[in-house]
Design a protein around this motif. Structure first.
Motif, PDB file in Angstrom:
ATOM      1  N   PRO A  17       0.713  -1.130  -0.013  1.00 59.87           N
ATOM      2  CA  PRO A  17      -0.042  -0.118   0.024  1.00 59.87           C
ATOM      3  C   PRO A  17       0.744   1.217  -0.117  1.00 59.87           C
ATOM      4  O   PRO A  17       1.699   1.400   0.758  1.00 59.87           O
ATOM      5  CB  PRO A  17      -0.835  -0.184   1.113  1.00 59.87           C
ATOM      6  CG  PRO A  17      -0.839  -1.584   1.726  1.00 59.87           C
ATOM      7  CD  PRO A  17       0.605  -2.045   1.063  1.00 59.87           C
ATOM      8  N   LYS A  18       0.444   2.269  -0.977  1.00 61.55           N
ATOM      9  CA  LYS A  18       1.196   3.315  -0.863  1.00 61.55           C
ATOM     10  C   LYS A  18       1.258   4.287   0.406  1.00 61.55           C
ATOM     11  O   LYS A  18       2.270   5.183   0.861  1.00 61.55           O
ATOM     12  CB  LYS A  18       0.755   4.346  -1.724  1.00 61.55           C
ATOM     13  CG  LYS A  18       1.149   3.766  -3.424  1.00 61.55           C
ATOM     14  CD  LYS A  18       0.702   4.792  -4.693  1.00 61.55           C
ATOM     15  CE  LYS A  18       1.188   4.176  -5.826  1.00 61.55           C
ATOM     16  NZ  LYS A  18       0.850   5.441  -6.930  1.00 61.55           N
ATOM     17  N   PRO A 133      11.639   0.237  -3.592  1.00 57.99           N
ATOM     18  CA  PRO A 133      10.042   0.337  -3.360  1.00 57.99           C
ATOM     19  C   PRO A 133       9.709   1.835  -3.257  1.00 57.99           C
ATOM     20  O   PRO A 133       8.611   2.199  -3.902  1.00 57.99           O
ATOM     21  CB  PRO A 133       9.734  -0.175  -1.952  1.00 57.99           C
ATOM     22  CG  PRO A 133      10.884  -1.064  -1.819  1.00 57.99           C
ATOM     23  CD  PRO A 133      11.881  -0.364  -2.499  1.00 57.99           C
ATOM     24  N   VAL A 134      10.455   2.932  -3.143  1.00 56.84           N
ATOM     25  CA  VAL A 134      10.438   4.465  -3.009  1.00 56.84           C
ATOM     26  C   VAL A 134      10.227   4.696  -4.561  1.00 56.84           C
ATOM     27  O   VAL A 134       9.629   5.752  -4.760  1.00 56.84           O
ATOM     28  CB  VAL A 134      11.266   5.259  -2.270  1.00 56.84           C
ATOM     29  CG1 VAL A 134      11.082   6.520  -2.342  1.00 56.84           C
ATOM     30  CG2 VAL A 134      11.302   4.689  -0.788  1.00 56.84           C
ATOM     31  N   LEU A 135      11.101   4.150  -5.513  1.00 58.70           N
ATOM     32  CA  LEU A 135      11.369   4.552  -6.846  1.00 58.70           C
ATOM     33  C   LEU A 135      10.093   4.299  -7.499  1.00 58.70           C
ATOM     34  O   LEU A 135       9.410   4.756  -8.202  1.00 58.70           O
ATOM     35  CB  LEU A 135      12.326   3.836  -7.332  1.00 58.70           C
ATOM     36  CG  LEU A 135      13.839   4.449  -6.890  1.00 58.70           C
ATOM     37  CD1 LEU A 135      14.940   3.909  -7.763  1.00 58.70           C
ATOM     38  CD2 LEU A 135      13.934   6.007  -7.121  1.00 58.70           C
ATOM     39  N   LYS A 136       9.477   2.847  -7.089  1.00 57.49           N
ATOM     40  CA  LYS A 136       8.210   2.434  -7.722  1.00 57.49           C
ATOM     41  C   LYS A 136       7.086   3.498  -7.207  1.00 57.49           C
ATOM     42  O   LYS A 136       6.209   3.846  -8.088  1.00 57.49           O
ATOM     43  CB  LYS A 136       7.820   1.029  -6.913  1.00 57.49           C
ATOM     44  CG  LYS A 136       8.910   0.013  -7.267  1.00 57.49           C
ATOM     45  CD  LYS A 136       8.598  -0.341  -8.728  1.00 57.49           C
ATOM     46  CE  LYS A 136       7.608  -1.188  -9.050  1.00 57.49           C
ATOM     47  NZ  LYS A 136       7.427  -1.725 -10.546  1.00 57.49           N
ATOM     48  N   LYS A 172       6.608  -2.880 -20.373  1.00 51.52           N
ATOM     49  CA  LYS A 172       7.949  -3.148 -19.963  1.00 51.52           C
ATOM     50  C   LYS A 172       8.437  -2.536 -18.957  1.00 51.52           C
ATOM     51  O   LYS A 172       9.180  -2.944 -17.995  1.00 51.52           O
ATOM     52  CB  LYS A 172       8.793  -3.121 -21.328  1.00 51.52           C
ATOM     53  CG  LYS A 172       8.715  -4.088 -22.499  1.00 51.52           C
ATOM     54  CD  LYS A 172       9.397  -3.929 -23.645  1.00 51.52           C
ATOM     55  CE  LYS A 172       9.372  -4.821 -24.762  1.00 51.52           C
ATOM     56  NZ  LYS A 172      10.092  -4.543 -25.904  1.00 51.52           N
ATOM     57  N   HIS A 173       8.094  -1.206 -18.783  1.00 53.95           N
ATOM     58  CA  HIS A 173       8.740  -0.306 -17.723  1.00 53.95           C
ATOM     59  C   HIS A 173       7.888   0.938 -17.361  1.00 53.95           C
ATOM     60  O   HIS A 173       6.938   1.192 -18.310  1.00 53.95           O
ATOM     61  CB  HIS A 173      10.167   0.216 -18.172  1.00 53.95           C
ATOM     62  CG  HIS A 173      10.064   0.737 -19.365  1.00 53.95           C
ATOM     63  ND1 HIS A 173       9.919   2.317 -19.550  1.00 53.95           N
ATOM     64  CD2 HIS A 173      10.525   0.428 -20.834  1.00 53.95           C
ATOM     65  CE1 HIS A 173      10.146   2.537 -20.681  1.00 53.95           C
ATOM     66  NE2 HIS A 173      10.342   1.517 -21.411  1.00 53.95           N
ATOM     67  N   ASP A 174       8.029   1.530 -16.450  1.00 51.91           N
ATOM     68  CA  ASP A 174       7.525   2.788 -16.129  1.00 51.91           C
ATOM     69  C   ASP A 174       8.722   3.862 -16.134  1.00 51.91           C
ATOM     70  O   ASP A 174       9.974   3.433 -16.496  1.00 51.91           O
ATOM     71  CB  ASP A 174       6.920   3.190 -14.823  1.00 51.91           C
ATOM     72  CG  ASP A 174       5.449   2.262 -14.905  1.00 51.91           C
ATOM     73  OD1 ASP A 174       4.960   2.289 -16.030  1.00 51.91           O
ATOM     74  OD2 ASP A 174       5.184   1.949 -13.686  1.00 51.91           O
TER      75      ASP A 174
END
Length: 235
Positions: A17-18, A133-136, A172-174
């Protein structure tokens, strides 16, 4: 060296969860806890329960069993997380982990199981594990930018995979280009470690440099690993 397992389960995703980042919980977790929490999530069943051994968690997290025990202590008090000790029929002791299932309307970040099953997560530095996870959380999707730089076969591609509203698993990516100050603040990592952490993520198939966008250094953040542990070692 072969993959950790034959089937990387790349179409399965853990969901965090964000609010874990927005409410400052992630930043305050010890480094050991940040290394093992995603690994525990990988084992959770539909009911929010799992039983991985300390040795299994240690292998997938790239840490020692002692670090796993330290990480488990650090997870005490994290909202939605519980653990309880139990004994097996053979008399072994272990922990049962319980994590509240994430509702469909809850905003989350998603990480493919392949990053853990392929050994990628285990190879990251502790700071890179805290930062990823922060980059996500800070990642974003831009359809026009994506198709400008990806070789898309429009005649054979699934319509959903090339639409502006492409579901996350199909692309494939963000993209990411956050300020270092924000990455450091949300991850709890010293800002001086960010560059080396990015390099660890690049070396282990989590991201790659894209270039400058509107004067900001930008990276591709992969949906699935661009390489796995065996490929990393043999090439």
């Amino acid at each position: 060296m072969s993959h950790y397992q034959e089937d990387l389960r790349e179409n399965l995703f853990i969901r965090i969860p964000k609010e874990i980042f927005e409410e400052d919980y992630w930043r305050k977790l010890p480094s050991a806890s940040k290394s093992i929490y995603p690994v525990i999530l990988k084992h959770i069943n539909a009911q929010g329960t799992c039983f991985p051994s300390e040795e299994t968690i240690a292998k997938l997290a790239g840490v020692t069993p002692k670090t796993v025990r330290e990480g488990l202590k650090g997870l005490d008090g994290l909202p939605g997380f519980e653990k309880e000790k139990y004994s097996t029929q053979r008399g072994y002791s272990g922990y049962r982990y319980m994590i509240d299932p994430v509702g469909k309307k809850v905003k989350v970040i998603s990480i493919s199981h392949a990053f853990f099953n392929g050994g990628n997560w285990s190879e990251l530095t502790p700071s890179a594990k805290a930062i990823y996870p922060v980059l996500k959380y800070f990642s974003w999707w831009d359809y026009d930018l994506y198709i400008e730089h990806e070789d898309v076969d429009y005649e054979n591609a699934d319509e959903d995979s090339i639409s502006p509203d492409s579901p996350y698993p199909l692309r494939k990516h963000d993209f990411i280009n956050p300020d270092n100050e924000n990455v450091a603040q949300f991850s709890g990592v010293d800002i001086r470690s960010i560059r080396s952490s990015y390099q660890s993520l690049i070396d282990n198939g989590f991201m790659e440099h894209h270039g400058m966008i509107e004067g900001r250094e930008t990276w591709k953040l992969f949906t699935r690993p661009s390489l796995t542990l065996s490929e990393n070692i043999t090439h």
